[in-house]
Design a protein around this motif. Structure first.
Motif, short mmCIF file in Angstrom:
data_model
loop_
_atom_site.label_atom_id
_atom_site.label_comp_id
_atom_site.label_asym_id
_atom_site.label_seq_id
_atom_site.Cartn_x
_atom_site.Cartn_y
_atom_site.Cartn_z
N ILE A 397 -11.78 -3.28 -11.02
CA ILE A 397 -10.78 -3.62 -12.03
C ILE A 397 -10.98 -2.81 -13.31
CG2 ILE A 397 -9.90 -5.47 -13.51
CD1 ILE A 397 -10.65 -7.42 -11.25
N ARG A 398 -12.20 -2.71 -13.81
CA ARG A 398 -12.47 -2.00 -15.05
C ARG A 398 -12.85 -0.55 -14.81
NH1 ARG A 398 -16.83 -3.73 -17.48
NH2 ARG A 398 -17.62 -4.93 -15.73
N HIS A 399 -12.89 -0.18 -13.53
CA HIS A 399 -13.34 1.16 -13.18
C HIS A 399 -12.24 1.91 -12.42
CE1 HIS A 399 -17.04 -1.43 -13.48
NE2 HIS A 399 -17.30 -0.48 -14.37
N LEU A 400 -12.61 3.00 -11.81
CA LEU A 400 -11.61 3.83 -11.14
C LEU A 400 -10.98 3.15 -9.94
CD1 LEU A 400 -13.33 7.35 -11.27
CD2 LEU A 400 -11.58 6.42 -12.80
N ASN A 401 -9.75 3.53 -9.66
CA ASN A 401 -9.02 3.02 -8.51
C ASN A 401 -9.47 3.77 -7.25
OD1 ASN A 401 -6.50 3.69 -6.65
ND2 ASN A 401 -6.17 1.65 -7.51
N LYS A 402 -9.74 3.03 -6.18
CA LYS A 402 -10.28 3.63 -4.95
C LYS A 402 -9.35 4.67 -4.35
CE LYS A 402 -13.26 0.38 -2.86
NZ LYS A 402 -12.82 -0.67 -3.75
N LYS A 403 -8.07 4.36 -4.30
CA LYS A 403 -7.11 5.29 -3.70
C LYS A 403 -7.10 6.61 -4.47
CE LYS A 403 -2.18 5.88 -2.72
NZ LYS A 403 -0.83 5.28 -2.82
N LYS A 404 -7.10 6.53 -5.80
CA LYS A 404 -7.06 7.74 -6.61
C LYS A 404 -8.36 8.53 -6.51
CE LYS A 404 -3.63 6.00 -9.88
NZ LYS A 404 -3.34 5.62 -11.29
N VAL A 405 -9.46 7.82 -6.35
CA VAL A 405 -10.76 8.48 -6.16
C VAL A 405 -10.75 9.29 -4.88
CG1 VAL A 405 -13.19 8.09 -5.57
CG2 VAL A 405 -12.17 6.94 -7.55
N LEU A 406 -10.25 8.69 -3.80
CA LEU A 406 -10.21 9.39 -2.51
C LEU A 406 -9.31 10.63 -2.59
CD1 LEU A 406 -10.01 6.41 0.02
CD2 LEU A 406 -12.02 7.72 -0.67
N GLU A 407 -8.19 10.50 -3.27
CA GLU A 407 -7.29 11.65 -3.43
C GLU A 407 -7.97 12.76 -4.24
OE1 GLU A 407 -3.91 9.94 -5.31
OE2 GLU A 407 -3.04 9.12 -3.44
N THR A 408 -8.68 12.37 -5.28
CA THR A 408 -9.36 13.34 -6.13
C THR A 408 -10.49 14.05 -5.39
OG1 THR A 408 -8.86 11.98 -8.07
CG2 THR A 408 -10.57 13.64 -8.33
N VAL A 409 -11.22 13.28 -4.59
CA VAL A 409 -12.30 13.87 -3.79
C VAL A 409 -11.74 14.92 -2.83
CG1 VAL A 409 -13.94 13.37 -1.93
CG2 VAL A 409 -13.89 11.93 -3.96
N THR A 410 -10.63 14.59 -2.18
CA THR A 410 -10.02 15.53 -1.22
C THR A 410 -9.55 16.81 -1.91
OG1 THR A 410 -9.25 13.69 0.14
CG2 THR A 410 -8.21 15.82 0.49
N ASN A 411 -8.93 16.67 -3.07
CA ASN A 411 -8.27 17.81 -3.72
C ASN A 411 -9.16 18.64 -4.63
OD1 ASN A 411 -5.76 17.17 -2.52
ND2 ASN A 411 -5.36 15.65 -4.11
#
Length: 499
Positions: A397-411
């Motif tokens: 909740i107070r930290h990064l969103n999992k979906k966006k983290v996965l997208e960032t890791v990939t890209n």
């Protein structure tokens, strides 16, 4: 000759499975050769049973170890137990197949304590009987171990294990010692007479009690490399002058305390340090709110000077709980960031995160905490730190969103990146579709790299999630793990340090 070659090759293969107890246990059933080689590995450090998360599994393992050891007792020890009405059945009526105790290379009074208390935890056994069982187990190991590598020795509130070098020839090869400073001075004196090649010493300093014999033991070591000082009930000031003799050989220094006013400037006197760990938790806060703990700023007066010291060989810096002031950390990274390969800071601080991108170009393994609006900083780190291979990220909740983290890791992650650890501060905010989309994107990355994906705490995966995960594991795209704790998580290291 052919048979010996097969045995040597098989031994090399089985060594890779040292931490995989379930697989090793299955190897016991193949044939006599496999069984013998596997037993040697399993009994090298049998105290790992305490790491099993399931208490029932722990109890079964402890019971099995105890009964096996008692089957190896000499007749006089068995008779002593019988006379004291201590009846513990061996695993079978037949004599043991191997001399199990002789394979041990790690001896732990803490481990003996766990076995005795897990198995004999009932009102019918008085403390003096537990004392008797523990000492007979210790005597068995002491008489059979020919080459001891690690000794964990501490006081127990219920009984005292009598350590004597008169019947412990294997201690001459000791390379690692973990103990409390309040042990009898005679123990340290005896050890110093037979053991001068300790490479690692861990001392829990109790009430500032540091005997001259302990100081002498430290002083007499020829090639001391690692020192751990734990001072929740004392001060390490008295031991610092003794460590100066090893200023050129020491490469790892770990300090644990709840008092950030203890001296730290002495660290600058060890120019060849490759790893520094500063663990200064508020111990009461940890027990009250362990899951949501985040490090805060503490005084660390000595770090004000330490921030400008250069450690030309420093590769690992870990500050898992309370941190010095932000400007101190930034200046320290500016002076030492180029050589750092691993950084672990449990602190949510935008400026520190950016300083990693600016000053740590060769970092390979990283853990810092990002707030929920700091996704761009994660991207910046990926772009700037092209040697990065592993990262641990807190999501919630107070930290990064999992979906966006996965997208960032990939890209954005560098080409050699291959391990993602996600620490969940809340339940998963990612759908099955998002999960599969990430796996497909990773599959299409160039260069192709197997990704180890580790989920730590707080996540719930549906049967569909697990089906998708298994599918891409079978494709060789990912290696997936779910853990309650991270193996390298400093919270666990902190508790190990307290034994």
């Amino acid at each position: 000759m052919t048979c010996q070659l097969i045995a040597d090759c098989l031994d090399e293969i089985l060594e890779y499975l040292e931490e995989d107890w379930l697989t090793l246990h299955s190897c016991l059933l193949v044939n006599r050769l496999w069984c013998e080689l596997t037993v040697k590995i399993l009994w090298r450090n049998i105290w790992n049973f305490k790491n099993f998360k399931n208490q029932i599994t722990q109890l079964r393992a402890a019971s099995s170890i105890l009964s096996t050891l008692i089957s190896c007792f000499p007749n006089e020890s068995k008779e002593l137990l019988y006379k004291n009405n201590i009846l513990i059945s061996p695993p079978t009526s037949k004599p043991p197949l191997f001399n199990y105790a002789a394979y041990c290379r790690v001896l732990s009074t803490y481990g003996i304590d766990k076995i005795v208390n897990n198995v004999l935890d009932n009102k019918s056994l008085l403390n003096h009987k537990r004392d008797l069982v523990a000492n007979e187990i210790f005597k068995l190991f002491a008489s059979q171990i020919s080459s001891l590598k690690k000794l964990i020795y501490h006081h127990n509130d219920y009984y005292y294990i009598d350590f004597s070098f008169n019947y412990f020839p294997g201690a001459k090869d000791l390379s690692e010692l973990c103990c409390v400073s309040s042990l009898p001075s005679n123990f340290f004196y005896q050890l110093s007479q037979v053991c001068n090649n300790l490479q690692s010493i861990s001392i829990n300093i109790i009430n500032g009690n540091i005997s001259n014999e302990l100081k002498e033991l430290i002083s007499l070591q020829n090639n001391l490399k690692n020192i751990t000082l734990i001072a929740f009930h004392g001060n390490w000031s008295e031991i610092i002058p003794v460590l100066m003799k090893h200023s050129n050989t020491l490469i790892k220094l770990c300090l644990y305390s709840d008092d950030d006013n203890l001296p730290l400037l002495f660290i600058s006197l060890f120019p060849n340090l490759q790893e520094i760990l500063l663990s200064f938790p508020n111990i009461f806060h940890i027990f009250e709110n362990f899951k949501e703990f985040e490090a805060s700023t503490r005084e660390f007066k000595d770090f004000k000077k330490l921030q400008y010291v250069n450690f030309p060989k420093l590769q690992t810096l870990k500050i898992p709980f309370h941190c010095p002031k932000t400007e101190y950390i930034i200046n320290f990274l500016e002076n030492n960031g180029k050589t750092l390969k691993k950084l672990y800071i449990s602190r949510s601080d935008k400026v520190i995160s950016l300083s990693v991108a600016n000053f740590c170009p060769n970092i390979k393994s990283l853990y810092i905490i990002f707030k929920n609006d700091e996704l761009d900083i994660l991207k910046t780190i990926f772009i700037s730190c092209q040697c990065l291979e592993s990262i641990k990220i807190t999501c919630g909740i107070r930290h990064l969103n999992k979906k966006k983290v996965l997208e960032t890791v990939t890209n954005y992650s560098p080409k050699n990146f291959h391990e993602l650890k996600i620490y969940s501060s809340s339940y998963s905010d990612i759908s099955s579709e998002d999960l599969e989309s990430f796996f497909i994107s990773w599959k299409n990355r160039i260069p192709k790299k197997l990704l180890t994906l580790i989920m730590i705490k707080g996540d719930f995966f549906t049967s569909l999630d697990m089906k998708i995960i298994k599918k891409y594991e079978n494709f060789g795209i990912i290696k997936f793990k779910i853990k309650r704790w991270d193996d390298e998580e400093e919270e666990e290291e902190f508790f190990k340090g307290l034994y």
